[in-house]
Structures are given as structure tokens and as C-alpha cells.
Design a protein around this motif. Sequence first.
Motif, PDB file in Angstrom:
ATOM      1  N   LYS A 198       0.839  -1.204   0.000  1.00  0.00           N
ATOM      2  CA  LYS A 198       0.000   0.000   0.000  1.00  0.00           C
ATOM      3  C   LYS A 198       0.874   1.253   0.000  1.00  0.00           C
ATOM      4  O   LYS A 198       0.630   2.200  -0.748  1.00  0.00           O
ATOM      5  CB  LYS A 198      -0.917  -0.002   1.217  1.00  0.00           C
ATOM      6  CG  LYS A 198      -1.837   1.192   1.277  1.00  0.00           C
ATOM      7  CD  LYS A 198      -2.704   1.164   2.509  1.00  0.00           C
ATOM      8  CE  LYS A 198      -3.531   2.440   2.541  1.00  0.00           C
ATOM      9  NZ  LYS A 198      -4.053   2.729   3.848  1.00  0.00           N
ATOM     10  N   CYS A 199       1.914   1.257   0.809  1.00  0.00           N
ATOM     11  CA  CYS A 199       2.828   2.403   0.894  1.00  0.00           C
ATOM     12  C   CYS A 199       3.521   2.644  -0.447  1.00  0.00           C
ATOM     13  O   CYS A 199       3.564   3.776  -0.943  1.00  0.00           O
ATOM     14  CB  CYS A 199       3.848   2.167   1.997  1.00  0.00           C
ATOM     15  SG  CYS A 199       5.028   3.507   2.199  1.00  0.00           S
ATOM     16  N   THR A 251       2.551   1.656  -3.430  1.00  0.00           N
ATOM     17  CA  THR A 251       1.543   2.045  -4.421  1.00  0.00           C
ATOM     18  C   THR A 251       1.194   3.524  -4.297  1.00  0.00           C
ATOM     19  O   THR A 251       1.089   4.235  -5.299  1.00  0.00           O
ATOM     20  CB  THR A 251       0.281   1.176  -4.266  1.00  0.00           C
ATOM     21  OG1 THR A 251       0.649  -0.187  -4.469  1.00  0.00           O
ATOM     22  CG2 THR A 251      -0.794   1.568  -5.263  1.00  0.00           C
ATOM     23  N   GLU A 252       1.024   4.008  -3.073  1.00  0.00           N
ATOM     24  CA  GLU A 252       0.702   5.423  -2.857  1.00  0.00           C
ATOM     25  C   GLU A 252       1.813   6.327  -3.394  1.00  0.00           C
ATOM     26  O   GLU A 252       1.548   7.341  -4.033  1.00  0.00           O
ATOM     27  CB  GLU A 252       0.461   5.703  -1.377  1.00  0.00           C
ATOM     28  CG  GLU A 252      -0.855   5.137  -0.863  1.00  0.00           C
ATOM     29  CD  GLU A 252      -1.013   5.271   0.640  1.00  0.00           C
ATOM     30  OE1 GLU A 252      -0.108   5.816   1.316  1.00  0.00           O
ATOM     31  OE2 GLU A 252      -2.052   4.818   1.149  1.00  0.00           O
ATOM     32  N   ILE A 253       3.054   5.948  -3.152  1.00  0.00           N
ATOM     33  CA  ILE A 253       4.180   6.757  -3.615  1.00  0.00           C
ATOM     34  C   ILE A 253       4.253   6.741  -5.141  1.00  0.00           C
ATOM     35  O   ILE A 253       4.452   7.776  -5.779  1.00  0.00           O
ATOM     36  CB  ILE A 253       5.499   6.272  -2.977  1.00  0.00           C
ATOM     37  CG1 ILE A 253       5.482   6.583  -1.483  1.00  0.00           C
ATOM     38  CG2 ILE A 253       6.702   6.930  -3.645  1.00  0.00           C
ATOM     39  CD1 ILE A 253       6.591   5.950  -0.690  1.00  0.00           C
ATOM     40  N   HIS A 310       1.800   6.313  -7.219  1.00  0.00           N
ATOM     41  CA  HIS A 310       0.674   7.120  -7.726  1.00  0.00           C
ATOM     42  C   HIS A 310       0.920   8.612  -7.560  1.00  0.00           C
ATOM     43  O   HIS A 310       0.444   9.406  -8.379  1.00  0.00           O
ATOM     44  CB  HIS A 310      -0.628   6.709  -7.045  1.00  0.00           C
ATOM     45  CG  HIS A 310      -1.130   5.381  -7.500  1.00  0.00           C
ATOM     46  ND1 HIS A 310      -2.034   4.640  -6.787  1.00  0.00           N
ATOM     47  CD2 HIS A 310      -0.847   4.635  -8.593  1.00  0.00           C
ATOM     48  CE1 HIS A 310      -2.292   3.525  -7.423  1.00  0.00           C
ATOM     49  NE2 HIS A 310      -1.571   3.491  -8.528  1.00  0.00           N
ATOM     50  N   LEU A 311       1.664   9.005  -6.534  1.00  0.00           N
ATOM     51  CA  LEU A 311       2.002  10.420  -6.358  1.00  0.00           C
ATOM     52  C   LEU A 311       2.751  10.968  -7.570  1.00  0.00           C
ATOM     53  O   LEU A 311       2.670  12.148  -7.885  1.00  0.00           O
ATOM     54  CB  LEU A 311       2.867  10.618  -5.109  1.00  0.00           C
ATOM     55  CG  LEU A 311       2.141  10.697  -3.777  1.00  0.00           C
ATOM     56  CD1 LEU A 311       3.151  10.780  -2.640  1.00  0.00           C
ATOM     57  CD2 LEU A 311       1.199  11.883  -3.736  1.00  0.00           C
TER      58      LEU A 311
END
Length: 131
Positions: free
Chosen positions: A116-117, A119-121, A123-124
Motif C-alpha cells: 500500500k505504501c 503504491t501510494e508513492i 501514484h504520487l
Amino acid sequence: MQQIAQWLEKIGLSEYAQRFAENGIDVAVLQHLTDQDLKDIGVLLGHRRKMLAAISELSGAAPLLPEPAARLEPKPQDTAERRQVTVMFSDMVGSTALSARMDPEDLREIISAYQKCVTEIVHLFDGFVAK
């Protein structure tokens, strides 16, 4: 430009007032902005959606959405497209050793949090996670 700053403050996005000023966006231009225009000046996706909805409320029209791909002129089938692609591989160091020491459910929670971490980065930076 003061009207734009006030409008942005009203919708909770006053951090973009400087960008609007730098790009000469005033009240007269506001209703003509598209999703791509806002993206080009560095407005985040969620903020673009919020701005476009607020603009449509100002003009009393339906929310401005990006032009559907079907309206674009089709590219010839036989032309090649050259694009820069960056591929990244990411792995959690020590995950194999952890799997030997931990309960599978607990290990899955840790791996899920890691994924999750990451993936978030990704996507940023407008990236895409394949797996």
C-alpha cells in the motif's frame, strides 16, 4: 486576480492562487478551463475535480470533464509511437526470513502495508502499479 484568490479560498484551494496568477487565469478565463489545463499548471487530480465542479456551479452548467477519447482523431494503425517508460522493481528486504518466523496472517498484513505504501508513492508521481 483578487476575485480568483477569493474564489479559490472559498472552495478550500487557496494554495493554487499563485499558479493561477502566474498563468494569467482570471474570472473571464475560469469557465473555459479544462481538466488538462489544470493538470498543466500542476493542480492535483482531486483538486482538479473539485475546481471543475465549482466552476460548473458558477456557470450553472454540467461539470467540465475531459474530452472523451472517442472524440480525438484516431491515429493511423501503422504508425509506431515512441515513449519514455520507466520500470521499477521493488521488494521488501528480509521478507523471506520473515516468512519463516511469522504467522502467515501476520506476514500478509505486513506485506499488504508495504505494498500500500509503495503504491501510494508510485501514484504520487502519476505511476502505474502492474503487480
